[in-house]
Design a protein around this motif. Sequence first.
Motif, short mmCIF file in Angstrom:
data_model
loop_
_atom_site.label_atom_id
_atom_site.label_comp_id
_atom_site.label_asym_id
_atom_site.label_seq_id
_atom_site.Cartn_x
_atom_site.Cartn_y
_atom_site.Cartn_z
N VAL A 133 34.96 43.57 33.69
CA VAL A 133 36.28 43.68 33.08
C VAL A 133 36.38 42.80 31.85
O VAL A 133 36.92 43.19 30.80
CB VAL A 133 37.38 43.33 34.11
N SER A 137 36.77 44.08 28.04
CA SER A 137 37.98 43.72 27.29
C SER A 137 37.64 43.09 25.94
O SER A 137 38.40 43.22 24.98
CB SER A 137 38.85 42.77 28.12
N ASP A 141 39.87 45.32 23.78
CA ASP A 141 41.22 44.76 23.71
C ASP A 141 41.28 43.70 22.61
O ASP A 141 40.75 42.60 22.78
CB ASP A 141 41.62 44.17 25.05
N VAL A 254 45.14 41.75 30.84
CA VAL A 254 44.17 42.85 30.84
C VAL A 254 43.06 42.60 31.86
O VAL A 254 42.43 43.56 32.33
CB VAL A 254 43.60 43.06 29.43
N GLU A 257 43.57 44.62 34.98
CA GLU A 257 43.67 46.07 34.89
C GLU A 257 42.38 46.74 35.37
O GLU A 257 41.29 46.41 34.90
CB GLU A 257 43.97 46.49 33.45
N GLY A 258 42.51 47.65 36.32
CA GLY A 258 41.36 48.36 36.86
C GLY A 258 40.50 47.56 37.81
O GLY A 258 39.45 48.03 38.26
#
Length: 294
Positions: A133, A137, A141, A254, A257-258
């Motif tokens: 993640v 990101s 992101d 973030v 997320e997921g």
Amino acid sequence: MTDAPLTRLTLSTGVELDVQIAGPENAPAVILLHGFPESHRTWRHIVPDLARDHRVVAPDQRGYARSSKPEGIAAYAPDRIVADLLALADALGIDRFTLVGHDWGGAIAWMAALGHPDRIERLVIVNAPHPLVFQRSLFDDPAQRAASQYITRFRDTGLDRGLIGEGLERFFTSNFAAHVTTAIAGADKAAYLDEWGQPGAMTAMLNWYRASPITVPAAGETPSRPAFLDAPFPPVTQPTLVIWGTQDRALLPVQLEGLDTLVPNLTIERVDAGHFVPWQNPAAVIAAMRQWGI
């Protein structure tokens, strides 16, 4: 609060670690891994509660405080530090255990849980991103990429020359105390400055960043995207509690997320704190762990 004494252990990995050990020897084991730029002191408000019914082990990891500081960046590669963790458990006769990690300690905890489910029974992560993640990101992101540019600065070996004497005081103020809303002062501040002032400590601590395989693209850069970011990734099979300080300015939301697709047995507890949650809101950390079943 008086800290429990430290025990010096020689591990099969060739390093010596100072370790705080508390609680009944025959109780379920919990190992606590601190992050940067801390030590076992991270957990000083957590250990007394857990030690009521757990065998609690909180090491100063390699490179930190008075634990061994091997020379060279390669000595701080994540697999070396995971090996220290398992060797520490072996040295104490601990087979399976609950693993708790904050910041860099959490990064090691994610890796250890993925690679050694036979040893790690449950996982607690405190403001530390899952490796996939996080890396994803940093490519996808812009806000997280901007927030992570400090990693590139920490990887610059020229930084080390200024981290002595008054430089340590400036580092404390700008890179640590500025992110802790509840002040760390007096004896606690003195203890950290003493730990950072040990020969080779700051270089060793920063070598964790330098040895990490994580890629941090520059702001505005459009690097080629690694294929593994979109490939299948092994799940974390252990029951996992993620405690997240929602005011963290370095690790943004973030990172959650997921996460449930990578950690099927996941509980997320959001708490009112910044990045240094065990200092800023220890009561919430204890409550989350106890409610979860520790």
